[in-house]
Scaffold this active site. Structure first.
Site, PDB file in Angstrom:
ATOM      1  N   HIS A  83     -10.027   1.852   0.568  1.00  0.00           N
ATOM      2  CA  HIS A  83      -9.898   0.743   1.530  1.00  0.00           C
ATOM      3  C   HIS A  83     -11.015   0.771   2.582  1.00  0.00           C
ATOM      4  CE1 HIS A  83      -7.923  -2.250   4.070  1.00  0.00           C
ATOM      5  NE2 HIS A  83      -6.975  -2.386   3.152  1.00  0.00           N
ATOM      6  N   HIS A  88       0.803  -1.232   0.000  1.00  0.00           N
ATOM      7  CA  HIS A  88       0.000   0.000   0.000  1.00  0.00           C
ATOM      8  C   HIS A  88       0.834   1.279   0.000  1.00  0.00           C
ATOM      9  CE1 HIS A  88      -3.486  -2.391   0.198  1.00  0.00           C
ATOM     10  NE2 HIS A  88      -3.671  -2.448   1.489  1.00  0.00           N
ATOM     11  N   GLU A 125     -11.572  -4.038  -2.680  1.00  0.00           N
ATOM     12  CA  GLU A 125     -10.628  -3.022  -3.140  1.00  0.00           C
ATOM     13  C   GLU A 125     -10.347  -3.239  -4.632  1.00  0.00           C
ATOM     14  OE1 GLU A 125      -7.164  -3.245  -0.431  1.00  0.00           O
ATOM     15  OE2 GLU A 125      -8.496  -4.503   0.768  1.00  0.00           O
TER      16      GLU A 125
END
Length: 346
Positions: free
Chosen positions: A179, A105, A312
């Site tokens: 998210h 991420h 996601e």
């Protein structure tokens, strides 16, 4: 449509953070310019009982210290990059290794921890907020200075449209996602095991230590098969999921450039709330909040494992290192765009 803005708090560096509430009279959402975090989505049940269906910390201070990525924007590259490195145009780039040997991420400088510029907008796709910032060359170890925008728009049909766009002055890689953790019974109602999920995805990505091997495996006859509706928690305690504590897998979507594909439907039987998801991205990470451990939530709630699920939408994880995967390269001067639509019904 009604849009309002109020103060959320002030960061230690003096940055002012705001909350933006957008309502169409039937449902509403709230987002903040801190990390483009969606802090609330209020949706009625079949009998008109309104509940907040996304998990989020209660205050700005608690959001700052949380590492669960509640409701935030993930970039420049969502999910994992093996070894925290990739090669582009013959040059190797080293990223943060913030999850073992991998970059997850975006590494340590996360976009959901930055203050973004914000602008209230009315468009043909809905009313909401456009968040924007400039990611300078070298940020997260990435090449190219990137101008990025994230729009959250609500329409009259109770669709929350998320539109992403970015332009770089040099070749780079990109994969953006949101998210948010959803619990259609209500953010404080415990596990999502009884939610009924359908994913129109025939394959998922095989992984080893969280990194795709390059194989796309058929879901048929496995615990990963959601092509027919079934409870999200039906196989959650299967041996195959024991190490991950639940689902944390990328499913393959039959999408094409510029074409929105409806691929998911989730029903919460008791409330009657339903969420659908459509995207133009090739993949979606199904994550069942496996590592939530008593996270502080709104109104005194505590969020634990399987207290919410994430869908996601994204490019395939580690695609910069998997040349058989759809490319994640953004050429200099070209525009990256992506749209995901979360639809709510009751």
């Amino acid at each position: 449509m009604d849009v309002s803005k109020k103060k959320f708090g002030t960061l230690s560096d003096g940055s002012k953070v705001s909350l933006y509430r957008v309502s169409n009279g039937s449902m509403s959402f709230v987002a903040t310019n801190y990390g483009c975090v969606i802090t609330s989505i209020q949706v009625p049940s079949r009998i008109g009982v309104v509940e907040d269906v996304v998990l989020a910390p209660p205050t700005l201070d608690s959001l700052v210290i949380s590492d669960a990525s509640f409701g935030g924007i993930v970039g420049r590259f969502a999910n994992r990059i093996s070894g925290g490195r990739f090669v582009l145009n013959g040059k190797e780039y080293q990223l943060d290794m913030n999850e073992g040997a991998n970059c997850l991420h975006g590494g340590f400088f996360r976009w959901d921890k930055q203050v973004w510029d914000a602008e209230v907008v009315e468009t043909v796709k809905g009313t909401g907020v456009i968040f924007s910032r400039i990611s300078r060359a070298g940020e997260q170890g990435m090449p190219g200075t990137l101008q990025v925008k994230v729009a959250y728009l609500l329409d009259e049909e109770n669709n929350l449209v998320m539109h992403y766009s970015a332009i770089s002055d040099a070749d780079t890689i990109i994969s953006l996602t949101n998210h948010s953790y959803f619990n259609l019974a209500g953010h404080n109602k415990g596990r999502v095991d009884s939610h009924l999920m359908t994913l129109d995805c025939d394959h998922y990505l095989a992984t080893k230590d969280g990194i795709p091997t390059g194989e796309m495996l058929p879901v048929g006859g496995t615990i990963f098969d959601f092509t027919k509706e079934k409870p999200l928690g039906q196989h959650i305690h299967s041996p195959e999921l024991q190490e991950l504590r639940g689902y944390d897998h990328c499913y393959c979507i039959d999408s094409g450039k510029g074409r929105l594909v409806p691929f998911a439907k989730i029903r919460e039987p008791e409330s009657g709330r339903t969420m659908t998801v459509a995207t133009d991205m090739p993949g979606v990470q199904l994550y069942t909040g496996n590592w939530l451990q008593g996270e502080l939530g709104k109104n005194g709630a505590r969020y634990n494992a399987q207290g919410g699920f994430c869908l996601e939408t994204q490019r395939y994880p580690d695609s910069p290192n998997k040349y058989t995967f759809p490319s994640a390269v953004l050429k200099a001067g070209e525009e990256f765009t992506s749209t995901t639509v979360y639809g709510f019904r009751w």
